[in-house]
Design a protein around this motif. Sequence first.
Motif, PDB file in Angstrom:
ATOM      1  N   CYS A 192       0.983  -1.442  -0.153  1.00 45.70           N
ATOM      2  CA  CYS A 192       0.168   0.540  -0.009  1.00 45.70           C
ATOM      3  C   CYS A 192       0.830   1.391  -0.326  1.00 45.70           C
ATOM      4  CB  CYS A 192      -0.640  -0.068   1.667  1.00 45.70           C
ATOM      5  SG  CYS A 192      -0.373   0.225   2.606  1.00 45.70           S
ATOM      6  N   GLY A 193       2.255   0.934   0.481  1.00 40.72           N
ATOM      7  CA  GLY A 193       2.928   2.182   0.267  1.00 40.72           C
ATOM      8  C   GLY A 193       2.747   3.212   1.414  1.00 40.72           C
ATOM      9  N   CYS A 235      -0.714   1.808   7.115  1.00 39.24           N
ATOM     10  CA  CYS A 235       0.086   0.596   7.426  1.00 39.24           C
ATOM     11  C   CYS A 235       1.821   1.350   7.419  1.00 39.24           C
ATOM     12  CB  CYS A 235      -0.127  -0.253   6.442  1.00 39.24           C
ATOM     13  SG  CYS A 235       0.484  -1.256   5.860  1.00 39.24           S
ATOM     14  N   CYS A 279       4.102  -2.303   5.629  1.00 39.97           N
ATOM     15  CA  CYS A 279       4.884  -2.819   4.588  1.00 39.97           C
ATOM     16  C   CYS A 279       6.439  -2.099   3.239  1.00 39.97           C
ATOM     17  CB  CYS A 279       3.630  -2.439   3.016  1.00 39.97           C
ATOM     18  SG  CYS A 279       2.806  -0.833   3.170  1.00 39.97           S
ATOM     19  N   CYS A 282      -3.333  -5.101   1.989  1.00 41.95           N
ATOM     20  CA  CYS A 282      -1.757  -4.810   1.791  1.00 41.95           C
ATOM     21  C   CYS A 282      -0.405  -6.264   1.626  1.00 41.95           C
ATOM     22  CB  CYS A 282      -0.601  -3.889   1.957  1.00 41.95           C
ATOM     23  SG  CYS A 282       0.944  -3.605   1.897  1.00 41.95           S
ATOM     24  N   GLY A 308       2.559  -5.947   3.824  1.00 43.31           N
ATOM     25  CA  GLY A 308       2.180  -5.663   5.186  1.00 43.31           C
ATOM     26  C   GLY A 308       1.708  -6.426   6.039  1.00 43.31           C
ATOM     27  N   TYR A 344      -7.166  -4.876   8.256  1.00 42.53           N
ATOM     28  CA  TYR A 344      -7.107  -4.712   6.923  1.00 42.53           C
ATOM     29  C   TYR A 344      -8.537  -4.196   6.561  1.00 42.53           C
ATOM     30  CZ  TYR A 344      -2.563  -4.609   6.059  1.00 42.53           C
ATOM     31  OH  TYR A 344      -0.813  -4.161   6.377  1.00 42.53           O
TER      32      TYR A 344
HETATM   33 ZN   LIG Z   1       0.789  -1.782   3.522  1.00 45.01          ZN
END
Ligand SMILES: [Zn+2]
Length: 475
Positions: free
Chosen positions: A132-133, A155, A158, A256, A259, A277
Amino acid sequence: MSGNNIYIKVYRSEFDKIESIPIEEIVKMKVISNIDISFHIELLKVQAIVARTQVVRNARCFGGVGYESCNECDLCDIDNNIHIVDEEYLKKLWKENFEEYKDKLNRAMKETEGLIITINNKPIDAHYHNTCGGSTENSENVIGNEIVYLRRVLCEYCEDSPYWNNKKKFLLKDIEEKLNVKFPTAYYGLDTEIKKFIEDIERDENGRVTALKIAGKTFKGQDVMKLLQLNSTRFSISPEVISFNTGGKGHGLGICQYGANKMANTGCLYEDIINYYYTGVEIKKCNKPSIKKPLSGKIIVLDPAQGGESCNDAVGINGLREKEVVLEIAKKMYKELKECGADVFLTRSKDEYVSLGKRAKFGNDKRPDFFISLSLNSFPNPSIHGCEIYYYKRDKDSEGLGNSIMDSLVSGVNVVNRGVKNADFFLLKEIKNSSLQIFLDYITNPEQEKKLSNVNYIDKMSHFLVKGIVYYYRY
Ligand SMILES: [Zn+2]
């Protein structure tokens, strides 16, 4: 459910044939093609539950839409991202890890057998993505509509993902081609600026650059010529390459994967990950597919309005009475809903007076999935007719059922849709579960009164009311 005895009929696009495959086998194949098996086993469990949720949601035998082009099959392999593979294929894929991965995957399957992710007893639309960044996405930003369980969550798990931060460079001419656009052509007199990169270009009357600012620092034209070994100070600037910098990989909806893997590595279990999530969901054993009993496990209270000697029910010009019509419809619905597997209760089954307070208490005691009150409307102007359905404000489930029933009545018995709206009527407020108040039509419209006194029409209306409920509960 035991996965070994539920077979899903899969349309194999490549061979143009239908094959029956145990659901757990399909789930396993979806896991193999959607995640790296070297990830943590808790993430494999998450992925298995996600895959099973998708199968149950889509397969025709569970009430899903199936595959439009083929009525006999439950799913199409391509649409559902199912790659059917055999052991030989996996040996080649996993090489020296074959035995280890096989065991790991089998364990993940076994320990989540039959589990799906639900909200209000229905399988969710289980989206996931690679990285997801930094935060996942709200559904309305990706697929247009607001879905309660696809909410943005932060998140940072990740950040070790290889996709946390990426760059992709494009030549301008490639962008021109791909986006079908045309960038301005640079010539030496052009003072095109790229803010914060190259700005404030000054030229003399001959077009030679005398000064310019590069990355905030001012240079003389002569200095730039020397430092960059340009042929002259009669220059212009034009970009050739643009770099797009991305954070994350995928649409950002739901889980994600990178993550989730980090969460698993820090000791989180599959249920922790799923609940992190997906907002407000439950993990449950899924029911066996049953086309014959699509409402099994559902509790519905039907409330035919009015009743009794001295009630104040609506009456048609030819004497048809609301209390009789709604009781007749409720009884027919009762029978058909039972046949569909639901537990059904009536607030009254004969011509008797039941106070609103008693109806509400009865409804609350049964803890139904839905409390549905049936009424007929009246109005001084006899030309007014049509169906109105009311739900309690912000009760999304009731709104959904109301729309499903309205659609069914419109297409089945041609009623005029006067709207599915919210209201704060006594029963809607007092019933603690989801509830609807359906005003089937206006008995004061002579044409409707005539229809409502026809037993075939009553049969049909009852049937399409039930159909609306069944349709709402389709997976
Ligand atoms: Zn993530």
